[in-house]
Design an enzyme around this catalytic site. Structure first.
Site, mmCIF file in Angstrom:
data_model
loop_
_atom_site.group_PDB
_atom_site.id
_atom_site.type_symbol
_atom_site.label_atom_id
_atom_site.label_comp_id
_atom_site.label_asym_id
_atom_site.label_seq_id
_atom_site.Cartn_x
_atom_site.Cartn_y
_atom_site.Cartn_z
ATOM 1 N N HIS A 5 0.796 -1.230 0.000
ATOM 2 C CA HIS A 5 0.000 0.000 0.000
ATOM 3 C C HIS A 5 0.825 1.275 0.000
ATOM 4 O O HIS A 5 0.397 2.290 -0.538
ATOM 5 C CB HIS A 5 -1.037 -0.037 1.121
ATOM 6 N N GLU A 39 -11.399 -10.544 -5.671
ATOM 7 C CA GLU A 39 -9.961 -10.541 -5.377
ATOM 8 C C GLU A 39 -9.512 -11.804 -4.649
ATOM 9 O O GLU A 39 -8.382 -11.887 -4.175
ATOM 10 C CB GLU A 39 -9.554 -9.277 -4.615
ATOM 11 N N ASP A 44 -4.733 -8.106 -4.864
ATOM 12 C CA ASP A 44 -4.938 -9.252 -3.980
ATOM 13 C C ASP A 44 -5.157 -10.531 -4.771
ATOM 14 O O ASP A 44 -4.741 -11.606 -4.337
ATOM 15 C CB ASP A 44 -6.121 -8.995 -3.041
ATOM 16 N N CYS A 97 -9.835 -2.574 -10.576
ATOM 17 C CA CYS A 97 -9.286 -1.418 -9.876
ATOM 18 C C CYS A 97 -7.946 -1.733 -9.227
ATOM 19 O O CYS A 97 -7.451 -0.963 -8.425
ATOM 20 C CB CYS A 97 -10.271 -0.900 -8.835
HETATM 21 C C1 PEP Z 1 -6.732 -4.916 -4.990
HETATM 22 O O1 PEP Z 1 -6.556 -5.801 -4.162
HETATM 23 O O2 PEP Z 1 -6.433 -5.028 -6.197
HETATM 24 C C2 PEP Z 1 -7.296 -3.623 -4.573
HETATM 25 C C3 PEP Z 1 -7.619 -2.701 -5.447
HETATM 26 O O3 PEP Z 1 -7.421 -3.389 -3.252
HETATM 27 P P1 PEP Z 1 -6.224 -3.023 -2.256
HETATM 28 O O4 PEP Z 1 -5.009 -2.739 -3.086
HETATM 29 O O5 PEP Z 1 -6.660 -1.851 -1.475
HETATM 30 O O6 PEP Z 1 -6.092 -4.258 -1.443
HETATM 31 MG MG MG Z 2 -7.516 -5.696 -2.236
#
Ligand code: PEP
Ligand code: MG
Length: 596
Positions: free
Chosen positions: A198, A440, A464, A511
């Site tokens: 993140h 995911e 994920d 996303c």
């Molecule tokens: C993902 O897992 O692709 C996602 C968009 O969520 P995050 O990166 O916040 O886990």
């Molecule tokens: Mg995610």
């Protein structure tokens, strides 16, 4: 100290956010700063001694401050643990010995001080006595504090950053990164992390170049050291030579020119040469990024990671506070939609107000919808705020980390109950909010046909999905070679998900960072996989638009058909590169390159 006399060192890590930056280091959470002997000119010796005296004084004040704070909070008895530190720092012999070394050897204060302290520590190490062993720890602590102060940096870390700098850290939490002041942070580099951890995602959203997974860079860099960060190739250069700086300046110019050129198409429609339109929206974490959406031509928000509003606060925000915040976002983005994802706490996103977050395996643990379904009070409050904010524009709601269909059914029941409550309490709210889920987890892919009957849309979370499908921790640089959204297993998963969605007449987007991480190649595949929407960091939108506008849906569909039959990620990459070379060579310039 003449920086140019230091040897240039090159570190290679994982490129996490593109761009090239130059700056002086700000080292976060420094524990054991590497102390080396630096020659001091004869006429600077007295200055060096003055620096030592001021660092000792500063450390003494720091310790007395800590002593008083501890005494006020815990009582005098507890504060006694600092007595030996305070005595040590006032020790005249230690000071005169250090000064003598600075004078006789003409070396820097940090080195001279370390020599004196290390000699004492060696004597302590010979002793068996437990009490003396503990005193040795006190000496080590005092040493760290004095050396930090000699380097001109306080212990608290990032909160103190008041100058433009390249942030260097062993590891950064999402909360650290979201607290970055863009004004000061020119780039960041870290020992740990992967391209979809993140901290990397936030750097990308903020347009700050970043390189992660550098293993041990934080133990080589000292505060104020000069660095070049190349977030395109993943190289970091410590003590760069003049000609290296010149080379990277050219690369930076090329990068900025390309970005500028791409921005000229930001308001064109995202439509392929044969007429297929794809909705392009942006991923954001905070309200401050709303401006970037517009300036980069995204159509609304395709992922608002609401957890950042929660993890940057010491206490749980209530309904009114959330309502005000979400309303502001909705109003600013209207008439375009904002897709709010409900709290995705857990994994590496930890909030101070959640107790009991210690888990052996947090990414497989109490995360996303699992958390909110077990803390329904928090879930309901957030949903109430979202439905109420929706009257100011167009809102979509999405649940993260779904692994079984019961979770969706329970969450939908709660949404219905919340709407009934709002109705009864005579609140204004939007009755027609679309509700969807993230795909995911591998089980969600396998059950996509069933899940599609429960919701209005899917958004694939490739970050994920890659982690869970290939069983590879997204933040672990050691096995990052396995972390590939281009793997045929992932392409098959996306293909199955898209088919299940379309068979059930719902839309499907993505996303995750697949478009950012795999750049041109990832985008080409996603077009051919038939997705209806992509959501990515705002700064990537013009580039994605250019790719969409340069190809036909038909040709990418054909390429995907072949990619789905490949055995490895490398074969998929080769296939796409051949496609670009033979059919669309103009896209080659978009593949990220370093200097030279
Ligand atoms: C993902 O897992 O692709 C996602 C968009 O969520 P995050 O990166 O916040 O886990
Ligand atoms: Mg995610």
């Amino acid at each position: 100290m003449d920086m140019s006399s230091k040897k240039e060192m090159i570190f290679t890590g994982i490129p996490a956010a593109p761009g090239i930056a130059f700056g002086q280091a700000f080292v976060v959470n420094i524990d054991d700063l590497p102390v080396t002997a630096e020659p001091v000119e004869k006429n600077r010796v007295e200055d060096e001694i003055a620096r030592l005296e001021s660092a000792l004084k500063q450390t003494g004040e720091e310790l007395s401050g800590l002593h008083s704070a501890l005494a006020a909070e815990m009582g005098e008895e507890h504060a006694k643990i600092l007595d030996s530190h305070i005595m040590l720092i006032a020790d005249e012999l230690m000071k005169t010995d250090t000064i003598q070394i600075i004078r006789s050897d003409k070396v820097n204060a940090a080195y001279a001080f370390s020599r004196v302290i290390d000699k004492t520590l060696r004597a302590f190490d010979q002793m068996e006595d437990q009490y003396l062993k503990e005193r040795a720890e006190d000496i080590r602590d005092v040493k760290k504090r004095v050396i930090r102060n000699l380097f001109g940096q306080k212990v608290e870390g990032l909160a103190n950053l008041r100058r433009e700098a390249v942030v260097v850290a062993h590891n950064l939490t999402p909360a650290d990164t979201v607290g970055f002041r863009k004004k000061f942070v020119k780039a960041f580099v870290s020992d740990m992390g992967g391209s979809t951890s993140h901290a990397a995602i936030i750097a990308r959203s903020m347009g700050i170049p970043a390189v992660v997974g550098l293993d041990e860079i934080s133990s080589h860099v000292k505060p104020y050291d000069k660095l070049i960060v190349d977030g395109i190739s993943g190289q970091v250069i410590l003590h760069p030579k003049e000609d290296t700086v010149a080379l990277y300046q050219q690369a930076q110019e090329r990068f900025l020119e390309m970005e500028e050129e791409l921005l000229t198409i930001k308001d064109y429609p995202a439509v392929t040469l044969d007429g297929r339109t794809i909705e392009l929206s942006a991923n954001i974490e905070t309200i401050d990024e709303v401006e970037d959406i517009k300036s980069h031509g995204a159509k609304g928000v395709g992922l608002f990671r609401t957890e950042y509003f929660f993890i940057t606060r010491g206490t749980l925000p209530g309904e009114e506070e959330q309502y005000r915040y979400y309303s502001e976002v909705v109003k600013n983005v209207a008439p375009d939609p904002v897709l709010f994802r409900t709290l995705d706490i857990g994994g590496d996103k930890i909030a101070a107000w959640v107790d009991d977050t210690q888990e052996e395996n947090p990414f497989m643990g109490w995360r996303g919808i699992r958390f909110t379904l077990s803390r329904k009070d928090i879930f309901r409050t957030q949903l109430r705020a979202l439905y109420r904010a929706a009257v100011f524009g167009k809102v979509r709601i999405m649940f993260p980390m779904v692994s079984v269909v019961e979770e969706v059914r329970q969450a939908m029941d709660i949404c219905r109950e919340v709407q009934e409550d709002l109705e009864r309490e005579k609140y204004q709210f939007d009755h027609n909010v679309e509700t969807g889920i993230m795909i995911e987890t591998p089980s969600a892919v396998a059950m996509a046909d069933v899940l599609a009957k429960e919701v209005d849309f899917f958004s694939i979370g490739s970050n994920d999905l890659v982690q869970y499908a290939l069983a590879v921790d997204r933040g672990n640089s050691r096995i990052s070679y396995l972390y590939s959204p281009m793997h045929p297993a992932i392409l098959r998963f996306i293909n199955d998900t898209a088919r299940a969605a379309h068979d059930n007449n719902i839309w499907v987007g993505l996303c995750g960072e697949m478009v950012a991480d795999a750049r041109v190649r990832g985008t080409l595949l996603l077009i051919g996989l038939g997705l209806d929407e992509f959501s990515a960091s705002a700064y990537l939108i013009p580039e994605i638009k250019k790719i969409i506008r340069s190809v036909t849906y038909d040709e990418t569909k054909f390429m995907v058909k072949m990619a789905l039959k490949k055995a490895t990620a490398t074969e998929v990459v080769e296939l796409i590169d051949r496609f670009i070379e033979e059919k669309r060579p103009e896209l080659k310039e978009l593949i990220p390159k370093g200097p030279g």
